[in-house]
Design a protein around this motif. Structure first.
Motif, PDB file in Angstrom:
ATOM      1  N   GLN A  81       3.165  26.812  90.236  1.00 46.16           N
ATOM      2  CA  GLN A  81       2.666  26.467  89.386  1.00 46.16           C
ATOM      3  C   GLN A  81       2.027  27.181  88.011  1.00 46.16           C
ATOM      4  OE1 GLN A  81      -0.233  23.620  91.528  1.00 46.16           O
ATOM      5  NE2 GLN A  81       1.219  22.493  92.279  1.00 46.16           N
ATOM      6  N   GLU A  82       1.216  28.731  88.756  1.00 45.16           N
ATOM      7  CA  GLU A  82       0.843  29.318  87.440  1.00 45.16           C
ATOM      8  C   GLU A  82       2.266  29.970  86.435  1.00 45.16           C
ATOM      9  OE1 GLU A  82      -1.919  29.804  87.378  1.00 45.16           O
ATOM     10  OE2 GLU A  82      -1.864  28.188  89.027  1.00 45.16           O
ATOM     11  N   ALA A  83       3.396  29.129  86.602  1.00 50.40           N
ATOM     12  CA  ALA A  83       4.513  30.060  86.063  1.00 50.40           C
ATOM     13  C   ALA A  83       4.422  29.635  84.110  1.00 50.40           C
ATOM     14  CB  ALA A  83       5.853  29.992  86.144  1.00 50.40           C
ATOM     15  N   GLU A  84       3.778  29.021  83.654  1.00 47.75           N
ATOM     16  CA  GLU A  84       3.726  28.047  82.537  1.00 47.75           C
ATOM     17  C   GLU A  84       3.114  29.440  81.157  1.00 47.75           C
ATOM     18  OE1 GLU A  84       0.596  24.865  82.308  1.00 47.75           O
ATOM     19  OE2 GLU A  84       1.766  23.522  83.900  1.00 47.75           O
ATOM     20  N   VAL A  85       2.025  30.410  82.553  1.00 52.18           N
ATOM     21  CA  VAL A  85       2.110  31.511  81.430  1.00 52.18           C
ATOM     22  C   VAL A  85       2.979  31.880  81.017  1.00 52.18           C
ATOM     23  CG1 VAL A  85       1.967  33.172  83.940  1.00 52.18           C
ATOM     24  CG2 VAL A  85       0.542  33.430  82.422  1.00 52.18           C
TER      25      VAL A  85
ATOM     26  N   ALA B 164      16.090  38.008  86.843  1.00 51.60           N
ATOM     27  CA  ALA B 164      14.095  38.433  86.602  1.00 51.60           C
ATOM     28  C   ALA B 164      13.664  37.715  86.690  1.00 51.60           C
ATOM     29  CB  ALA B 164      13.675  40.151  86.703  1.00 51.60           C
ATOM     30  N   TYR B 165      13.712  37.069  85.292  1.00 54.89           N
ATOM     31  CA  TYR B 165      12.454  35.992  84.737  1.00 54.89           C
ATOM     32  C   TYR B 165      13.008  34.573  85.460  1.00 54.89           C
ATOM     33  CZ  TYR B 165      10.454  32.532  81.424  1.00 54.89           C
ATOM     34  OH  TYR B 165       9.774  31.437  80.877  1.00 54.89           O
ATOM     35  N   ASP B 166      13.772  34.297  86.298  1.00 51.91           N
ATOM     36  CA  ASP B 166      14.071  33.449  87.249  1.00 51.91           C
ATOM     37  C   ASP B 166      12.990  33.677  88.653  1.00 51.91           C
ATOM     38  OD1 ASP B 166      15.683  32.141  85.783  1.00 51.91           O
ATOM     39  OD2 ASP B 166      17.281  32.442  86.265  1.00 51.91           O
ATOM     40  N   ARG B 167      13.131  34.752  89.130  1.00 53.42           N
ATOM     41  CA  ARG B 167      12.439  35.269  89.908  1.00 53.42           C
ATOM     42  C   ARG B 167      11.099  35.101  90.579  1.00 53.42           C
ATOM     43  NH1 ARG B 167      15.263  40.566  93.000  1.00 53.42           N
ATOM     44  NH2 ARG B 167      17.616  39.856  93.583  1.00 53.42           N
ATOM     45  N   MET B 168      10.816  35.253  89.183  1.00 51.56           N
ATOM     46  CA  MET B 168       9.436  35.480  88.996  1.00 51.56           C
ATOM     47  C   MET B 168       8.699  34.287  89.059  1.00 51.56           C
ATOM     48  SD  MET B 168       5.959  37.125  88.442  1.00 51.56           S
ATOM     49  CE  MET B 168       7.020  38.816  88.203  1.00 51.56           C
TER      50      MET B 168
END
Length: 295
Positions: free
Chosen positions: A110-114, A100-104
């Motif tokens: 690029q916003e995955a830094e959050v 689930a983490y990888d999917r999000m």
């Protein structure tokens, strides 16, 4: 029939003369007819694309089922088997917290830094179930009766909105078809009447010489038909260019949208537009001939 075929060259020559008599007006009529058919083709292609997208999304309908996290792996697998046994569920599987983490992370890009601001994985495991969309109500009813299920998330709102959009485009398509039909009939019948009026002396001479009405009318029918076919061809070329740009714009930033193959869409669109232009051209020409006789 034999005489008609024998004089085909004459009919086309006369049709060409009729168009050239009022060339500027006929050129504008051709372009206006082409624009009308272009608007029609854009509405119809939007209708077809939205319907295709909705059918593909419906085929991939799935719901996310969240359960008590205190359950051990054996109980989770038993819950999956129970859900798979519900009528309307095609398949079910567990998506663990890591997946689930990888999917999000993939969705955010690029916003995955959050996500790095979280000390622990903020996502919970859930059961992903693919369902038959038409069975969603009984499936949700069955799931609500299972004590281990805490809540269910579905994409029904999105599907309902897509369905509403397809319905609106469908209604819009019918209205535009009606508007295009009426406009084309009026334009072509007016061109035919104008051509008959401009050639009234020649027509009277042919009648005095004993020429049949069909022989006199055929050049006018051909003239109207050629103008609408020209408009349909112009609309087809503009539609091909427009769809090429639309697909180029959507396939890059929105690759997840399941667009139908452009070649198939374009060939179906050309067949439809050219068929409509031929039918409306013939009907408009007959209407113009009929109204000129009445006056």
């Amino acid at each position: 029939m034999k005489n008609i075929l024998y004089n085909t060259g004459y009919f086309f020559k006369e049709a060409k003369t009729i168009i050239r008599l009022d060339l500027l007006s006929n050129v504008f009529s051709l372009f206006s007819t082409g624009l009308i058919f272009f608007i029609l083709s854009m509405v119809i292609s939007g209708w077809w694309i939205s319907t295709e997208v909705m059918e593909v999304i419906q085929g991939e309908s799935e719901i996310n089922i969240y359960f008590d996290e205190s359950m051990n792996s054996d109980n989770s697998l038993q819950l999956v088997e129970m859900i798979q046994g519900i009528n309307g569920v095609r398949e079910a599987r567990i998506v663990d917290a890591s997946e689930a983490y990888d999917r999000m992370e993939s969705i955010l890009g690029q916003e995955a830094e959050v996500l790095s601001f979280f000390d622990d994985n903020p996502f919970s495991p859930f059961i992903e179930a693919k369902i038959y969309l038409e069975e969603i109500d009984p499936v949700l009813g069955e799931l609500n009766q299972i004590p281990e299920v805490s809540h269910v998330r579905d994409n029904r709102e999105v599907l309902d909105r897509l369905s509403s959009l397809a319905s609106i485009l469908s209604i819009l398509g019918y209205l535009v078809v009606a508007a295009v039909g009426i406009s084309t009939l009026v334009i072509i019948s007016h061109i035919i009447r104008q051509g008959i009026y401009s050639n009234r002396d020649q027509i009277n001479t042919l009648r005095l010489l004993g020429a049949p009405e069909l022989f006199i009318a055929l050049p006018f029918l051909l003239g109207g038909l050629l103008l609408t076919l020209g408009g349909g061809l112009l609309a087809s070329m503009m539609s091909a260019a427009a769809l090429k740009q639309v697909y180029a714009q959507m396939s890059g930033p929105l690759p997840f949208i399941p667009l139908p193959p452009r070649d198939i869409l374009m060939s179906n669109l050309v067949i439809l537009i050219m068929s409509l232009s031929a039918s409306l051209g013939l009907m408009g020409s007959l209407l113009g001939l009929s109204s000129s006789k009445n006056h």
